[in-house]
Design a protein around this motif. Structure first.
Motif, PDB file in Angstrom:
ATOM      1  N   VAL A 154       1.549  -1.199  -0.376  1.00  0.00           N
ATOM      2  CA  VAL A 154       0.323   0.086  -0.059  1.00  0.00           C
ATOM      3  C   VAL A 154       0.874   1.558   0.084  1.00  0.00           C
ATOM      4  O   VAL A 154       0.860   1.999  -1.038  1.00  0.00           O
ATOM      5  N   LEU A 155       1.628   1.078   1.474  1.00  0.00           N
ATOM      6  CA  LEU A 155       2.915   2.716   1.233  1.00  0.00           C
ATOM      7  C   LEU A 155       3.264   3.132  -0.330  1.00  0.00           C
ATOM      8  O   LEU A 155       3.677   3.694  -0.851  1.00  0.00           O
ATOM      9  N   THR A 156       4.037   1.429  -0.428  1.00  0.00           N
ATOM     10  CA  THR A 156       4.433   1.740  -1.962  1.00  0.00           C
ATOM     11  C   THR A 156       4.179   2.428  -2.833  1.00  0.00           C
ATOM     12  O   THR A 156       4.747   3.107  -3.637  1.00  0.00           O
ATOM     13  N   LEU A 157       2.682   2.551  -3.062  1.00  0.00           N
ATOM     14  CA  LEU A 157       2.333   2.934  -4.288  1.00  0.00           C
ATOM     15  C   LEU A 157       1.324   4.882  -3.924  1.00  0.00           C
ATOM     16  O   LEU A 157       0.854   4.913  -5.007  1.00  0.00           O
ATOM     17  N   LEU A 158       2.133   4.779  -2.467  1.00  0.00           N
ATOM     18  CA  LEU A 158       1.483   6.151  -2.718  1.00  0.00           C
ATOM     19  C   LEU A 158       2.744   7.463  -3.101  1.00  0.00           C
ATOM     20  O   LEU A 158       3.585   6.320  -3.206  1.00  0.00           O
ATOM     21  N   PRO A 159       2.197   8.925  -2.525  1.00  0.00           N
ATOM     22  CA  PRO A 159       3.227   9.668  -3.041  1.00  0.00           C
ATOM     23  C   PRO A 159       4.418   9.515  -1.546  1.00  0.00           C
ATOM     24  O   PRO A 159       4.145   9.640  -1.003  1.00  0.00           O
TER      25      PRO A 159
END
Length: 269
Positions: A154-159
């Protein structure tokens, strides 16, 4: 939804790596094509699905360790999607952590779907909203600590700036919390962006990380890092022989070496 589908496919194997009948039932309910794009011409190789299952097993192990030490603690799934981790770890055939609190955070549409497909359980709370907002932290702070935050793909795909803000805010409001997350190197990111489900959705990795230690200046203290094939001994013992052989193959697969799991302590701000 990709981790859910990978676990559902594994659950249907004669000897699954990580038995998860709940995941298989959810996919039967929503349809195998939803959220994966698995029928597209650039579908992710099966090796990636198996690696996803083993990464999930490592995360499960870390969550078990946390709850064994802190049975009344709080586990927070960031971008929970249709994760069945709580069902796996609290099922009658598995571990039992009746004193633990579970918080699932995701966007309103996903949260509503989750309420429909997965039954409510004692100690379970749903927060409908973005993990980049702070509303979910208000809910978590009302629950007993210590706190374990889980981000599976999840966090890897956020800004990048948004993720840094999340880490900073957690350090301010939940100092000392544990964060479990994956990190993705540039070569892995480039490959995954050409595969489903990212390809058809136009999803991109805004930031990459070649070594989990690179994130320590964000206020994260690295405690442990593992690749999909670098299994804790307790996880290896629970696998069939085919799963142990698979872990050896994954350790040697060059296309997977830049995708790691990390366990961090979030430093106080």
């Amino acid at each position: 939804m990709a981790p859910l589908h990978a676990r559902a496919q594994d659950a249907r194997r004669r000897r699954p790596l990580v038995p998860d009948p709940v995941a298989a039932g959810v996919v039967d309910e929503i349809g195998p094509e939803i959220g994966t794009g698995a029928t597209g011409p650039a579908a992710a190789p099966r090796l990636d699905d198996l690696a996803t299952v083993l990464r999930g097993a490592i995360l499960d192990h870390w969550v078990r360790e946390f709850l064994a030490t802190h049975p009344a603690g709080t586990v927070v799934e960031l971008g929970a999607g249709l994760s069945t981790r709580a069902e796996r770890l609290t099922s009658s055939g598995g571990d039992s952590f009746p004193g633990a609190s579970w918080v699932d955070v995701d966007l309103p549409g996903v949260t509503e779907l989750r309420r429909t497909l997965l039954p409510d359980a004692a100690g379970r709370r749903f927060v409908a909203g973005s993990i980049l907002d702070e509303d979910w932290l208000d809910v978590v702070r009302e629950l007993p600590g210590p706190y374990l935050l889980v981000s599976e793909s999840v966090l890897t795909l956020l800004p990048e700036q948004g993720v840094q803000r999340v880490v900073f805010t957690v350090g301010s409001l939940l100092p000392g919390a544990t964060l479990l997350m994956d990190t993705v190197g540039r070569s892995v990111a480039d490959r995954l962006q050409r595969c489903e489900p990212l390809c058809s959705r136009g999803l991109m990795f805004d930031w990459t990380c070649e070594d989990p230690r690179e994130l320590e200046p964000w206020g994260l203290r690295l405690q442990e890092s593992r690749g999909a094939g670098e299994l804790p001994e307790a996880v290896q013992r629970g696998l069939p022989l085919s799963g142990r052989a698979l872990a050896v193959a994954l350790r040697a697969a060059p296309q997977l070496r830049g995708h790691r799991l990390a366990r961090y302590e979030v430093a106080a701000v």
